[in-house]
Design an enzyme around this catalytic site. Sequence first.
Site, PDB file in Angstrom:
ATOM      1  N   ILE A 124       0.911  -1.152   0.000  1.00 22.80           N
ATOM      2  CA  ILE A 124       0.000   0.000   0.000  1.00 22.80           C
ATOM      3  C   ILE A 124       0.946   1.196   0.000  1.00 22.80           C
ATOM      4  O   ILE A 124       1.580   1.493   1.007  1.00 22.80           O
ATOM      5  CB  ILE A 124      -0.953  -0.001   1.203  1.00 22.80           C
ATOM      6  CG1 ILE A 124      -1.846  -1.243   1.147  1.00 22.80           C
ATOM      7  CG2 ILE A 124      -1.793   1.286   1.203  1.00 22.80           C
ATOM      8  CD1 ILE A 124      -2.839  -1.371   2.285  1.00 22.80           C
ATOM      9  N   PRO A 125       1.090   1.867  -1.133  1.00 19.43           N
ATOM     10  CA  PRO A 125       2.224   2.752  -1.403  1.00 19.43           C
ATOM     11  C   PRO A 125       2.192   4.120  -0.712  1.00 19.43           C
ATOM     12  O   PRO A 125       2.145   5.169  -1.366  1.00 19.43           O
ATOM     13  CB  PRO A 125       2.184   2.888  -2.918  1.00 19.43           C
ATOM     14  CG  PRO A 125       0.728   2.784  -3.250  1.00 19.43           C
ATOM     15  CD  PRO A 125       0.185   1.761  -2.289  1.00 19.43           C
ATOM     16  N   CYS A 126       2.300   4.115   0.602  1.00 22.28           N
ATOM     17  CA  CYS A 126       2.318   5.374   1.349  1.00 22.28           C
ATOM     18  C   CYS A 126       3.525   6.230   0.964  1.00 22.28           C
ATOM     19  O   CYS A 126       3.490   7.454   1.119  1.00 22.28           O
ATOM     20  CB  CYS A 126       2.270   5.109   2.849  1.00 22.28           C
ATOM     21  SG  CYS A 126       3.562   3.998   3.443  1.00 22.28           S
ATOM     22  N   HIS A 127       4.568   5.614   0.433  1.00 22.93           N
ATOM     23  CA  HIS A 127       5.749   6.372   0.008  1.00 22.93           C
ATOM     24  C   HIS A 127       5.439   7.293  -1.168  1.00 22.93           C
ATOM     25  O   HIS A 127       6.190   8.223  -1.435  1.00 22.93           O
ATOM     26  CB  HIS A 127       6.897   5.422  -0.359  1.00 22.93           C
ATOM     27  CG  HIS A 127       6.597   4.493  -1.479  1.00 22.93           C
ATOM     28  ND1 HIS A 127       5.843   3.341  -1.320  1.00 22.93           N
ATOM     29  CD2 HIS A 127       6.934   4.546  -2.798  1.00 22.93           C
ATOM     30  CE1 HIS A 127       5.739   2.732  -2.486  1.00 22.93           C
ATOM     31  NE2 HIS A 127       6.385   3.436  -3.399  1.00 22.93           N
ATOM     32  N   ARG A 128       4.321   7.076  -1.839  1.00 24.35           N
ATOM     33  CA  ARG A 128       3.950   7.909  -2.988  1.00 24.35           C
ATOM     34  C   ARG A 128       3.174   9.157  -2.591  1.00 24.35           C
ATOM     35  O   ARG A 128       2.749   9.925  -3.457  1.00 24.35           O
ATOM     36  CB  ARG A 128       3.126   7.084  -3.979  1.00 24.35           C
ATOM     37  CG  ARG A 128       3.906   5.930  -4.578  1.00 24.35           C
ATOM     38  CD  ARG A 128       3.084   5.133  -5.539  1.00 24.35           C
ATOM     39  NE  ARG A 128       3.799   3.922  -5.920  1.00 24.35           N
ATOM     40  CZ  ARG A 128       3.222   2.798  -6.293  1.00 24.35           C
ATOM     41  NH1 ARG A 128       1.893   2.729  -6.364  1.00 24.35           N
ATOM     42  NH2 ARG A 128       3.942   1.749  -6.599  1.00 24.35           N
TER      43      ARG A 128
END
Length: 160
Positions: A124-128
């Site tokens: 779940i790409p929280c880094h984006r």
Amino acid sequence: MPRATFPTALGRCAITWHEGGLTSFSLPEALPRSDDTAEAPPEIAALITRAQRHLAGQPEDFADLNYDFSEVGEFHRRVLRATLAVKSGRTATYGEIAAAIGEPPAASRAVGAALGANRWPLLIPCHRVTGADGRMTGFSGPGGIETKTRLLAIEGACLL
């Protein structure tokens, strides 16, 4: 809960699961534990391969996975689902995630808190998700903002 650790281009990651779905994902440097499973079931082995490919520079989309959200509050669940829509090579702001779930811009901090508690970083790409001005802000994974920037670079996101 079963857990497996595995090597990637960035270091050793880990994943935990049960019959209800994926319960967590750990970015490097996840340490092996004595209770790690020696052989993951086929669907987990396939996910491990996908994560390895992604971290080696071949982007994968993990929106199709079965995440166990049973211990995640409704607001956090909405934030996580909206974040799954931010595809590799792209970014969104905390305010854009708030808007995507029907919340006002003032909910940006709450969005940040929800992403800071994300049990599935990378998948779940929280880094984006970035600050309103594109700044790299808050990343609770190992390595902090340096890891966040590195993940975005692997995915080909425009960082300037």
